[in-house]
Design a protein around this motif. Structure first.
Motif, PDB file in Angstrom:
ATOM      1  N   ALA A 108     -14.316  -3.726  -4.192  1.00  0.00           N
ATOM      2  CA  ALA A 108     -13.573  -4.200  -3.234  1.00  0.00           C
ATOM      3  C   ALA A 108     -13.320  -5.766  -3.023  1.00  0.00           C
ATOM      4  O   ALA A 108     -12.549  -6.071  -2.050  1.00  0.00           O
ATOM      5  CB  ALA A 108     -14.283  -3.780  -1.994  1.00  0.00           C
ATOM      6  N   ILE A 109     -13.929  -6.341  -3.999  1.00  0.00           N
ATOM      7  CA  ILE A 109     -13.717  -7.998  -4.036  1.00  0.00           C
ATOM      8  C   ILE A 109     -12.189  -8.398  -3.613  1.00  0.00           C
ATOM      9  O   ILE A 109     -11.895  -9.323  -3.132  1.00  0.00           O
ATOM     10  CB  ILE A 109     -14.511  -8.777  -4.816  1.00  0.00           C
ATOM     11  N   ASP A 110     -11.207  -7.677  -4.442  1.00  0.00           N
ATOM     12  CA  ASP A 110      -9.992  -8.154  -4.371  1.00  0.00           C
ATOM     13  C   ASP A 110      -9.158  -7.138  -3.842  1.00  0.00           C
ATOM     14  O   ASP A 110      -7.831  -7.251  -3.925  1.00  0.00           O
ATOM     15  CB  ASP A 110      -9.477  -8.154  -5.885  1.00  0.00           C
ATOM     16  N   GLN A 111      -9.335  -6.294  -2.778  1.00  0.00           N
ATOM     17  CA  GLN A 111      -8.512  -5.354  -2.231  1.00  0.00           C
ATOM     18  C   GLN A 111      -7.542  -5.970  -1.294  1.00  0.00           C
ATOM     19  O   GLN A 111      -6.518  -5.174  -1.207  1.00  0.00           O
ATOM     20  CB  GLN A 111      -9.639  -4.284  -1.364  1.00  0.00           C
ATOM     21  N   ASP A 112      -7.623  -7.070  -0.907  1.00  0.00           N
ATOM     22  CA  ASP A 112      -6.689  -7.713   0.077  1.00  0.00           C
ATOM     23  C   ASP A 112      -5.526  -8.022  -0.923  1.00  0.00           C
ATOM     24  O   ASP A 112      -4.437  -8.411  -0.300  1.00  0.00           O
ATOM     25  CB  ASP A 112      -7.317  -8.722   0.729  1.00  0.00           C
ATOM     26  N   ASN A 113      -5.774  -8.456  -2.087  1.00  0.00           N
ATOM     27  CA  ASN A 113      -4.752  -8.889  -3.109  1.00  0.00           C
ATOM     28  C   ASN A 113      -4.085  -7.740  -3.648  1.00  0.00           C
ATOM     29  O   ASN A 113      -2.931  -7.681  -4.636  1.00  0.00           O
ATOM     30  CB  ASN A 113      -5.038  -9.956  -4.001  1.00  0.00           C
ATOM     31  N   SER A 114      -4.839  -6.592  -3.774  1.00  0.00           N
ATOM     32  CA  SER A 114      -4.386  -5.618  -4.608  1.00  0.00           C
ATOM     33  C   SER A 114      -4.123  -4.219  -3.897  1.00  0.00           C
ATOM     34  O   SER A 114      -5.162  -3.677  -3.585  1.00  0.00           O
ATOM     35  CB  SER A 114      -5.264  -5.419  -5.861  1.00  0.00           C
ATOM     36  N   ASN A 118      -7.603 -15.416  -7.128  1.00  0.00           N
ATOM     37  CA  ASN A 118      -8.748 -16.228  -7.870  1.00  0.00           C
ATOM     38  C   ASN A 118     -10.127 -15.325  -7.508  1.00  0.00           C
ATOM     39  O   ASN A 118     -11.132 -16.204  -7.443  1.00  0.00           O
ATOM     40  CB  ASN A 118      -8.616 -17.635  -7.695  1.00  0.00           C
ATOM     41  N   ASN A 119     -10.086 -14.189  -7.358  1.00  0.00           N
ATOM     42  CA  ASN A 119     -11.095 -13.388  -6.807  1.00  0.00           C
ATOM     43  C   ASN A 119     -12.046 -12.887  -8.098  1.00  0.00           C
ATOM     44  O   ASN A 119     -12.917 -12.048  -7.755  1.00  0.00           O
ATOM     45  CB  ASN A 119     -10.911 -12.410  -5.882  1.00  0.00           C
ATOM     46  N   PHE A 120     -11.634 -13.218  -9.361  1.00  0.00           N
ATOM     47  CA  PHE A 120     -12.526 -12.724 -10.325  1.00  0.00           C
ATOM     48  C   PHE A 120     -13.470 -13.624 -10.830  1.00  0.00           C
ATOM     49  O   PHE A 120     -13.730 -14.030 -11.879  1.00  0.00           O
ATOM     50  CB  PHE A 120     -11.223 -12.404 -11.513  1.00  0.00           C
ATOM     51  N   GLU A 139       0.830  -1.146   0.022  1.00  0.00           N
ATOM     52  CA  GLU A 139      -0.148   0.107  -0.164  1.00  0.00           C
ATOM     53  C   GLU A 139       0.961   1.183  -0.090  1.00  0.00           C
ATOM     54  O   GLU A 139       0.509   2.220  -0.738  1.00  0.00           O
ATOM     55  CB  GLU A 139      -0.734   0.154   1.409  1.00  0.00           C
ATOM     56  N   GLU A 140       1.905   1.203   0.845  1.00  0.00           N
ATOM     57  CA  GLU A 140       2.902   2.353   0.823  1.00  0.00           C
ATOM     58  C   GLU A 140       3.369   2.692  -0.662  1.00  0.00           C
ATOM     59  O   GLU A 140       3.500   3.926  -0.864  1.00  0.00           O
ATOM     60  CB  GLU A 140       4.135   2.135   1.753  1.00  0.00           C
ATOM     61  N   GLU A 141       3.864   1.507  -1.275  1.00  0.00           N
ATOM     62  CA  GLU A 141       4.366   1.737  -2.696  1.00  0.00           C
ATOM     63  C   GLU A 141       3.383   2.475  -3.497  1.00  0.00           C
ATOM     64  O   GLU A 141       3.567   3.191  -4.510  1.00  0.00           O
ATOM     65  CB  GLU A 141       4.707   0.471  -3.237  1.00  0.00           C
ATOM     66  N   ALA A 142       1.924   1.537  -3.669  1.00  0.00           N
ATOM     67  CA  ALA A 142       0.930   2.494  -4.331  1.00  0.00           C
ATOM     68  C   ALA A 142       0.819   3.822  -4.090  1.00  0.00           C
ATOM     69  O   ALA A 142       0.631   4.494  -4.878  1.00  0.00           O
ATOM     70  CB  ALA A 142      -0.429   1.541  -4.137  1.00  0.00           C
ATOM     71  N   LYS A 143       0.807   4.265  -2.676  1.00  0.00           N
ATOM     72  CA  LYS A 143       0.709   5.526  -2.369  1.00  0.00           C
ATOM     73  C   LYS A 143       1.610   6.549  -3.060  1.00  0.00           C
ATOM     74  O   LYS A 143       1.203   7.940  -3.368  1.00  0.00           O
ATOM     75  CB  LYS A 143       0.793   5.840  -0.833  1.00  0.00           C
ATOM     76  N   ARG A 144       2.848   6.131  -3.336  1.00  0.00           N
ATOM     77  CA  ARG A 144       3.733   6.982  -3.889  1.00  0.00           C
ATOM     78  C   ARG A 144       3.408   7.524  -5.508  1.00  0.00           C
ATOM     79  O   ARG A 144       3.841   8.666  -5.891  1.00  0.00           O
ATOM     80  CB  ARG A 144       4.964   6.234  -4.128  1.00  0.00           C
ATOM     81  N   TYR A 145       2.585   7.052  -5.917  1.00  0.00           N
ATOM     82  CA  TYR A 145       2.014   6.965  -7.167  1.00  0.00           C
ATOM     83  C   TYR A 145       0.643   8.030  -7.152  1.00  0.00           C
ATOM     84  O   TYR A 145       0.166   8.386  -8.169  1.00  0.00           O
ATOM     85  CB  TYR A 145       1.724   5.638  -8.060  1.00  0.00           C
ATOM     86  N   ALA A 202      -3.540  -1.242  -4.654  1.00  0.00           N
ATOM     87  CA  ALA A 202      -4.032  -0.338  -5.378  1.00  0.00           C
ATOM     88  C   ALA A 202      -5.543  -0.219  -5.410  1.00  0.00           C
ATOM     89  O   ALA A 202      -6.136   0.873  -5.292  1.00  0.00           O
ATOM     90  CB  ALA A 202      -3.515  -0.269  -6.853  1.00  0.00           C
ATOM     91  N   ALA A 203      -5.922  -1.266  -5.460  1.00  0.00           N
ATOM     92  CA  ALA A 203      -7.536  -1.538  -5.350  1.00  0.00           C
ATOM     93  C   ALA A 203      -7.953  -1.136  -3.879  1.00  0.00           C
ATOM     94  O   ALA A 203      -8.973  -0.284  -4.076  1.00  0.00           O
ATOM     95  CB  ALA A 203      -8.102  -2.943  -5.629  1.00  0.00           C
ATOM     96  N   LYS A 204      -7.423  -1.265  -3.178  1.00  0.00           N
ATOM     97  CA  LYS A 204      -7.604  -0.734  -1.666  1.00  0.00           C
ATOM     98  C   LYS A 204      -7.710   0.788  -1.675  1.00  0.00           C
ATOM     99  O   LYS A 204      -8.733   1.337  -1.190  1.00  0.00           O
ATOM    100  CB  LYS A 204      -6.937  -1.392  -0.532  1.00  0.00           C
ATOM    101  N   LEU A 205      -6.699   1.372  -2.100  1.00  0.00           N
ATOM    102  CA  LEU A 205      -6.692   2.762  -2.113  1.00  0.00           C
ATOM    103  C   LEU A 205      -7.783   3.445  -3.023  1.00  0.00           C
ATOM    104  O   LEU A 205      -8.279   4.549  -2.412  1.00  0.00           O
ATOM    105  CB  LEU A 205      -5.232   3.307  -2.873  1.00  0.00           C
TER     106      LEU A 205
END
Length: 637
Positions: free
Chosen positions: A197-203, A275-277, A160-166, A205-208
């Motif tokens: 939000a279904i895949d936010q634990d694996n992504s 496998n959340n798709f 999440e920290e890495e994603a926040k940098r963008y 960026a999706a959580k942000l």
């Protein structure tokens, strides 16, 4: 509380979606869902199959499309304007469905198409008249992309920290600007912010994105809706979908996994990591979405009417001479055929034989009139006559069409069905007609292969180029192709070994009758059951019906993907002739081998919608026959 899947792909999203419409319907039925939306990438080709599958399970179908949007004017074809975002759009009613057809057709215009069918927001706005619903917010959409300065890098971030940098320094104003534009285009009540939000634990960026879009929605009072991004029915199907994605990129699963391990980046990395798709259960959605977000999925479902996209034949009116109606003219031509074609043969010289022919003609004409199909026969006759008038050779009659005496009398076929005991009912069974649906005859028109384009040009000149089109067909993974795809994508063996394994499998048409009797038709399973010795060295069915052998897992996967669409092409024979501009009543898609647009549904689906298909087959043998005829004429004067 219940939930409606609103963001869903089938195998009509070629080499991306895995689900067949019947599998979607089965999964939704098992989960107790009462409605479901279809949003394939850039296409609505699956709408009829989806509708029919849903209706069988008493589930309301909601028809939509996930459009490709260019960031600049979609007519600008450049590398800078090749990057596309996605936007889900649903039809609220029949008018909305018509708008979807026209929008998809527009996205396939030569001026807009660039690697994919696409529109820009200004173009899409032309079709948004209050009858469409839209939502944006999943990764790859404009709203999600606006949160980041470099969306691709953000989506590949491991933390999440890495994603926040963008994160874009003015992300909130950027998102608000786009959301307001969507709201203006579709209407305040018709636009929702998508909370996926279904895949936010694996992504990360999706959580942000979920956090940011919830903030914007609450602050500026946008409606939110819970969605998933469903590409396959259940979690266990994830590996099968990866196979399709590898095929699309012309790579293999081991290679793409190696790239992900070494660099941390790879095409479709999200699918590799999760496998959340799948089509989630209500419980899964409740674990990540709010009650209001879930309730709004049902609100959208209720806003969409349960309209009918199927219809009766939309034949153009045939211009008859002497103020004849179509029925009258067809009967007139039959009388002429009796006088000029039948009587000179001596076949109706007795009262008994005359009665046999008269009874048969009356029966056929009554059936044709009742089904309002006189125009169909007149159009076919006109096409055949155009071939004859150009001194080309048409076919004498193919298959069950030779069982129609009317066709013989008016010159469509050259075979007298009474002579050979051929049955009209095998050609056309009126018992299949209902008040809602009229089945169509199927008369193949054989022409010399080199003259087929000329014949189609005649049809276009007669009925209008905008009302005539060839049609799409989809290539499926079946039998040998399915096994080879699995072995190749898994790097299970070399090409010589693949050919050795598959050489004993029959082609689908060779065992079509037996396949029709199977609950889940499979060429592979048929071979294992009926010719077990040919595959015993690789795979076999034990007494419990379980596959065993060194290649059992590959055979299992191949059987699971059998019937899945892999490619799109142009049907070898089918031509649609409509009474309407095809761009308005049928999604017209770009032919992959040229700039021509073709009807974007397969022939059975087109017929279900009321489009009338004519088979114009180019036969090479007839070119040779014409050559022989011309040489004989030249030799003998």
């Amino acid at each position: 509380m219940s939930w409606t899947p609103l963001h869903l792909h089938t195998h009509y999203s070629l080499l991306d979606g895995l689900s067949k419409p019947s599998q979607v319907a089965e999964r939704c039925s098992n989960l107790g869902y009462t409605s479901c939306a279809l949003t394939d990438h850039g296409t609505i080709s699956g709408a009829v199959a989806f509708t029919q599958a849903m209706k069988k399970k008493n589930i309301k179908p909601i028809l939509g499309c996930e459009f490709y949007l260019s960031q600049q004017d979609c007519k600008i074809k450049s590398d800078e304007n090749r990057s596309l975002s996605h936007l889900c759009v649903l039809a609220k009613n029949r008018k909305g469905w018509d708008n979807l057809i026209q929008a998809v057709s527009k996205s396939n215009d030569e001026e807009n198409y660039y690697y994919k069918p696409r529109l820009d927001l200004a173009e899409l706005n032309l079709f948004a008249d209050g009858n469409l619903i839209s939502y944006s917010g999943h990764l790859g959409s404009d709203l999600a992309n606006a949160i980041f300065v470099d969306p691709k890098s953000a989506y590949n971030a491991k933390t999440e920290e890495e994603a926040k940098r963008y994160t874009h320094p003015n992300w909130d104003s950027e998102v608000l600007k786009i959301a307001n534009r969507y709201r203006t285009i579709f209407g305040k009540e018709n636009f929702f912010i998508e909370i996926q939000a279904i895949d936010q634990d694996n992504s990360p960026a999706a959580k942000l994105v979920v956090q940011g879009l919830r903030y914007i929605s609450k602050k500026y009072k946008f409606q939110t809706v819970a969605t998933a991004d469903s590409h396959y029915p259940e979690k266990k199907d994830a590996n099968d979908q990866l196979l399709l994605l590898c095929s699309a990129l012309k790579t293999t699963l081991p290679k793409i996994k190696k790239k992900l391990r070494e660099s941390g980046e790879a095409a479709f990395a999200g699918f590799l990591k999760s496998n959340n798709f799948h089509i989630p259960s209500l419980e899964e959605i409740q674990n990540v979405n709010t009650a209001q977000e879930i309730e709004n999925s049902m609100l959208i479902a209720s806003m969409c009417e349960d309209y009918n996209i199927l219809g009766k034949p939309m034949l153009p009116k045939f211009k008859c001479p002497k103020d004849f109606s179509e029925d009258q003219y067809l009967r007139h031509l039959c009388r002429e055929g009796w006088k000029n074609r039948l009587a000179p043969t001596g076949k109706v010289n007795t009262e008994q034989s005359k009665q046999v022919y008269a009874d048969q003609i009356k029966k056929e004409l009554d059936v044709i009139s009742e089904a309002n199909l006189a125009g169909y026969f007149l159009i076919v006759r006109d096409i055949v006559n155009s071939v004859v008038d150009k001194n080309h050779i048409p076919g004498p009659g193919r298959g069950s069409a030779a069982g129609c005496l009317v066709s013989y009398l008016v010159g469509i076929t050259q075979v007298d069905p009474i002579d050979y005991g051929l049955l009209f009912e095998r050609f056309y069974n009126a018992g299949r007609n209902t008040e809602e649906h009229v089945s169509l005859p199927d008369i193949d028109i054989d022409v010399p292969a080199n003259k087929r384009d000329e014949t189609i040009d005649y049809i276009r000149s007669k009925y209008g180029s905008e009302k005539v089109g060839q049609m799409v067909t989809f290539g499926r993974l079946q039998g040998r192709g399915a096994i080879k795809e699995v072995l190749r994508m898994n790097e299970a063996c070399g090409y010589d070994q693949m050919n050795e394994i598959t050489k004993s499998l029959p082609h689908e048409h060779e065992v079509s009758d037996q396949l029709a009797e199977m609950d889940n038709p499979s060429v592979i399973k048929w071979t294992l059951m009926n010719q077990p010795e040919t595959l015993r060295g690789y795979c076999r069915l034990n007494d419990d019906g379980v596959l065993e052998g060194d290649y059992a897992k590959f055979f299992n996967q191949a059987m699971r993907i059998e019937g899945t669409f892999k490619s799109q092409g142009k049907h070898a024979a089918g031509v649609v002739i409509s009474s309407h501009d095809l761009n308005d009543v049928c999604p017209m898609v770009r032919d992959k081998r040229g700039s021509e647009k073709i009807a974007g549904m397969e022939m059975n689906d087109l017929e279900s919608m009321g489009h009338v298909k004519f088979d114009i087959l180019g036969i090479s043998l007839m070119d040779k026959m014409m050559g022989i005829r011309d040489q004989l004429k030249e030799r003998h004067g």
